[in-house]
Design a protein around this motif. Structure first.
Motif, PDB file in Angstrom:
ATOM      1  N   VAL A   1       1.049   6.757  -7.938  1.00 43.12           N
ATOM      2  CA  VAL A   1       1.755   7.419  -8.746  1.00 43.12           C
ATOM      3  C   VAL A   1       3.262   7.833  -8.317  1.00 43.12           C
ATOM      4  N   ASP A   2       4.406   8.099  -9.000  1.00 45.84           N
ATOM      5  CA  ASP A   2       5.492   8.564  -8.835  1.00 45.84           C
ATOM      6  C   ASP A   2       5.073  10.073  -8.559  1.00 45.84           C
ATOM      7  N   GLU A   3       5.741  10.486  -7.323  1.00 43.36           N
ATOM      8  CA  GLU A   3       5.541  11.922  -7.049  1.00 43.36           C
ATOM      9  C   GLU A   3       5.870  12.955  -8.035  1.00 43.36           C
ATOM     10  N   ASN A   4       6.543  12.736  -9.020  1.00 47.86           N
ATOM     11  CA  ASN A   4       7.160  13.570 -10.028  1.00 47.86           C
ATOM     12  C   ASN A   4       6.427  13.639 -10.925  1.00 47.86           C
ATOM     13  N   TYR A   5       5.295  12.569 -11.256  1.00 49.26           N
ATOM     14  CA  TYR A   5       4.407  12.705 -12.314  1.00 49.26           C
ATOM     15  C   TYR A   5       2.864  13.266 -11.735  1.00 49.26           C
ATOM     16  N   ALA A   6       2.930  13.845 -10.685  1.00 48.49           N
ATOM     17  CA  ALA A   6       1.569  14.451  -9.926  1.00 48.49           C
ATOM     18  C   ALA A   6       1.944  15.861  -9.897  1.00 48.49           C
ATOM     19  N   VAL A   7       0.892  16.796  -9.887  1.00 42.53           N
ATOM     20  CA  VAL A   7       1.054  18.065 -10.013  1.00 42.53           C
ATOM     21  C   VAL A   7       0.138  18.756  -8.818  1.00 42.53           C
ATOM     22  N   ARG A   8       0.507  19.631  -8.147  1.00 40.49           N
ATOM     23  CA  ARG A   8      -0.480  20.436  -6.970  1.00 40.49           C
ATOM     24  C   ARG A   8      -1.393  21.315  -7.668  1.00 40.49           C
ATOM     25  N   ILE A   9      -2.674  20.916  -6.950  1.00 43.96           N
ATOM     26  CA  ILE A   9      -3.757  21.952  -7.349  1.00 43.96           C
ATOM     27  C   ILE A   9      -3.954  22.884  -6.565  1.00 43.96           C
ATOM     28  N   PRO A  10      -3.799  24.160  -6.848  1.00 43.25           N
ATOM     29  CA  PRO A  10      -3.921  25.292  -5.958  1.00 43.25           C
ATOM     30  C   PRO A  10      -5.179  25.251  -5.183  1.00 43.25           C
ATOM     31  N   ASP A  11      -4.946  26.126  -3.874  1.00 36.31           N
ATOM     32  CA  ASP A  11      -6.380  26.084  -3.204  1.00 36.31           C
ATOM     33  C   ASP A  11      -7.607  26.710  -3.990  1.00 36.31           C
ATOM     34  N   GLY A  12      -7.065  27.797  -4.724  1.00 36.75           N
ATOM     35  CA  GLY A  12      -8.002  28.546  -5.354  1.00 36.75           C
ATOM     36  C   GLY A  12      -9.065  27.798  -6.463  1.00 36.75           C
TER      37      GLY A  12
ATOM     38  N   GLU B   1       8.995   3.905  -2.750  1.00 36.14           N
ATOM     39  CA  GLU B   1       9.793   4.684  -1.953  1.00 36.14           C
ATOM     40  C   GLU B   1       9.622   6.202  -2.692  1.00 36.14           C
ATOM     41  N   HIS B   2       9.273   6.314  -3.679  1.00 36.25           N
ATOM     42  CA  HIS B   2       8.686   7.990  -4.120  1.00 36.25           C
ATOM     43  C   HIS B   2       7.192   7.940  -4.658  1.00 36.25           C
ATOM     44  N   ASP B   3       6.456   7.086  -4.260  1.00 40.71           N
ATOM     45  CA  ASP B   3       5.190   7.157  -4.829  1.00 40.71           C
ATOM     46  C   ASP B   3       4.392   7.784  -3.883  1.00 40.71           C
ATOM     47  N   VAL B   4       3.107   8.305  -4.233  1.00 42.53           N
ATOM     48  CA  VAL B   4       1.885   8.655  -3.497  1.00 42.53           C
ATOM     49  C   VAL B   4       0.637   8.000  -3.940  1.00 42.53           C
TER      50      VAL B   4
ATOM     51  N   MET C   1       9.791  12.117   5.162  1.00 48.55           N
ATOM     52  CA  MET C   1       8.497  11.940   5.061  1.00 48.55           C
ATOM     53  C   MET C   1       7.941  10.632   5.133  1.00 48.55           C
ATOM     54  N   THR C   2       6.820  10.461   5.905  1.00 52.93           N
ATOM     55  CA  THR C   2       6.791   9.021   6.429  1.00 52.93           C
ATOM     56  C   THR C   2       5.439   8.548   5.663  1.00 52.93           C
ATOM     57  N   THR C   3       5.194   7.166   5.648  1.00 52.28           N
ATOM     58  CA  THR C   3       4.040   6.615   5.100  1.00 52.28           C
ATOM     59  C   THR C   3       2.894   6.897   6.082  1.00 52.28           C
ATOM     60  N   SER C   4       1.830   7.188   5.564  1.00 54.86           N
ATOM     61  CA  SER C   4       0.587   7.556   6.486  1.00 54.86           C
ATOM     62  C   SER C   4       0.487   6.051   7.124  1.00 54.86           C
ATOM     63  N   SER C   5      -0.258   6.106   8.257  1.00 56.18           N
ATOM     64  CA  SER C   5      -0.443   5.080   9.034  1.00 56.18           C
ATOM     65  C   SER C   5      -1.942   4.951   9.158  1.00 56.18           C
ATOM     66  N   THR C   6      -2.516   6.105   8.597  1.00 59.50           N
ATOM     67  CA  THR C   6      -4.158   6.223   8.834  1.00 59.50           C
ATOM     68  C   THR C   6      -4.828   5.608   7.308  1.00 59.50           C
ATOM     69  N   ALA C   7      -4.186   5.417   6.279  1.00 62.17           N
ATOM     70  CA  ALA C   7      -4.594   5.234   5.153  1.00 62.17           C
ATOM     71  C   ALA C   7      -3.710   4.071   4.405  1.00 62.17           C
TER      72      ALA C   7
ATOM     73  N   THR D   1       1.949   8.238   1.507  1.00 61.28           N
ATOM     74  CA  THR D   1       3.404   8.678   0.639  1.00 61.28           C
ATOM     75  C   THR D   1       4.339   7.661   1.042  1.00 61.28           C
ATOM     76  N   GLY D   2       5.223   7.496  -0.027  1.00 57.32           N
ATOM     77  CA  GLY D   2       6.460   6.564   0.223  1.00 57.32           C
ATOM     78  C   GLY D   2       7.511   7.339   1.032  1.00 57.32           C
ATOM     79  N   PRO D   3       8.337   6.419   1.679  1.00 60.80           N
ATOM     80  CA  PRO D   3       9.230   7.131   2.757  1.00 60.80           C
ATOM     81  C   PRO D   3      10.328   8.177   2.140  1.00 60.80           C
ATOM     82  N   GLY D   4      10.398   8.079   0.571  1.00 64.87           N
ATOM     83  CA  GLY D   4      11.301   9.022  -0.076  1.00 64.87           C
ATOM     84  C   GLY D   4      10.649  10.229  -0.503  1.00 64.87           C
ATOM     85  N   VAL D   5       9.380  10.164  -0.410  1.00 66.04           N
ATOM     86  CA  VAL D   5       8.670  11.349  -0.888  1.00 66.04           C
ATOM     87  C   VAL D   5       8.978  12.620  -0.236  1.00 66.04           C
ATOM     88  N   SER D   6       9.426  13.823  -1.035  1.00 66.32           N
ATOM     89  CA  SER D   6       9.574  15.148  -0.554  1.00 66.32           C
ATOM     90  C   SER D   6       8.493  16.279  -1.057  1.00 66.32           C
TER      91      SER D   6
END
Length: 355
Positions: free
Chosen positions: A145-156, A37-40, A1-7, A81-86
């Motif tokens: 924040v490190d990706e492991n300490y964020a959670v996904r908010i469902p579309d609903g 590396e693992h940040d968003v 996953m690559t770092t965004s070039s637009t933000a 996203t950082g380059p190591g974010v999955s």
């Protein structure tokens, strides 16, 4: 996953902070670390106002770190996203709750109970990170924040009503889940505020018979609409006579000392009284109130990352969001006074676009 070039990464962001204990919050700039590396990088859309923000801003729970940018009910969108974010990609809807790091090695962390990290979780604000730098919370435009300490908010779930779930939602879901609130269980929610209203919604969705215990009957209509089956005023002594020995579980959201002996008497044999509210003053009780009836007096503190994601998914399935009043950032100080006066139904949420 690559770092965004637009933000591109941000080095400082606009925020609202308390410059000192008991001082009004004001607009400032605070630093944000480079995306690692693992940040968003999250563009914050909404941030809830929790009573614990007020406790900490005003040194109610001990000496604070100033300037303090509160906010641990954060909903936004990943912009880099950082380059190591999955786990996440640019455009994903995510949330951040009460902590942004932990040791990741202790028994609690390995068990998905990061909030009880043996070395201490790193709070989203009013804390020092592993580099000794202060953390700044969600009353701001962006967060790294490190990706492991964020959670996904469902579309609903809309982001504005989802933001308070990152504290209020998980704070109530965790004890209700742990003590197995569900069909056949009688559950009381003590206090119908920012926390309590989510407790009613979640307990009802779990299938429990739900009673609200509130100081007065002024919110009865609201409580019943939120899913309560019964509503009683704790200011009426008859309530304690009528409800003696009634409940399998009482979850207290009250941030003030209580007559614990009176409330423990409302439990069935083997029942549990669980505190999620955190009064600044100590409380006391007669131990015979626990011994008689094999009762449990317990506490519960938010939840781990996995359980927080479970809570969000549950709320999305059942259409549960917080009842909110959306405000501009320049009304934060006014909102604090209204929270203290119990003049909100039921959670203030800051529109981060106004910061």
């Amino acid at each position: 996953m690559t770092t965004s070039s637009t933000a591109p990464s941000v080095s400082s962001v606009a925020a609202y902070a308390a410059p000192a204990a008991n001082a009004p919050l004001e607009k400032i700039s605070v630093p944000r670390r480079p995306v690692g590396e693992h940040d968003v990088l999250i563009e914050i859309k909404y941030a809830g106002i929790c009573h614990s923000d007020i406790h900490q801003v005003r040194d109610g729970w001990g000496e604070g770190i100033y300037p303090m940018v509160p906010g641990h009910e954060i909903a936004g969108v990943v912009t880099e996203t950082g380059p190591g974010v999955s786990k996440y990609a640019v455009g994903d809807r995510v949330g951040v709750g009460c902590f942004v790091d932990s040791c990741r090695e202790c028994e609690a962390c390995l068990a998905g109970q990061e909030q009880h990290c043996a070395k201490g979780m790193t709070g989203t604000y009013n804390a020092l990170d592993k580099n000794g730098e202060p953390t700044y919370g969600g009353y701001s435009t962006h967060l790294v924040v490190d990706e492991n300490y964020a959670v996904r908010i469902p579309d609903g779930l809309s982001l504005d009503v989802a933001a308070p779930l990152l504290c209020a939602g998980i704070t109530l879901y965790s004890p209700l889940n742990h003590w197995k609130a569900g069909p056949g269980k009688k559950v009381a929610i003590l206090g119908l505020g920012g926390l309590g209203h989510m407790g009613v919604k979640i307990a009802h969705a779990l299938g429990a018979e739900v009673t609200v215990l509130s100081q007065t009957l002024s919110k009865k209509e609201d409580g019943l609409k939120l899913g309560a089956d019964h509503f009683y005023a704790t200011s009426d002594p008859k309530t304690f006579e009528e409800l003696a020995g009634s409940f399998d579980l009482i979850v207290s959201t009250v941030s003030a000392p209580l007559d614990m002996d009176a409330y423990l008497a409302l439990l069935k044999v083997g029942g549990a009284f669980v505190n999620v509210g955190a009064p600044e003053e100590p409380n006391s009780l007669n131990m015979f109130s626990l011994i008689g009836g094999n009762k449990t007096l317990a506490g519960s503190m938010i939840g781990g990352i996995a359980e927080t994601q479970e809570m969000l998914d549950f709320c999305a399935r059942h259409g549960l969001g917080a009842e909110i009043e959306l405000i501009a950032a320049d009304r934060i100080n006014e909102a604090y006074e209204r929270v203290l006066a119990s003049d909100v139904r039921y959670r203030f949420v800051i529109d981060a676009a106004t910061i």
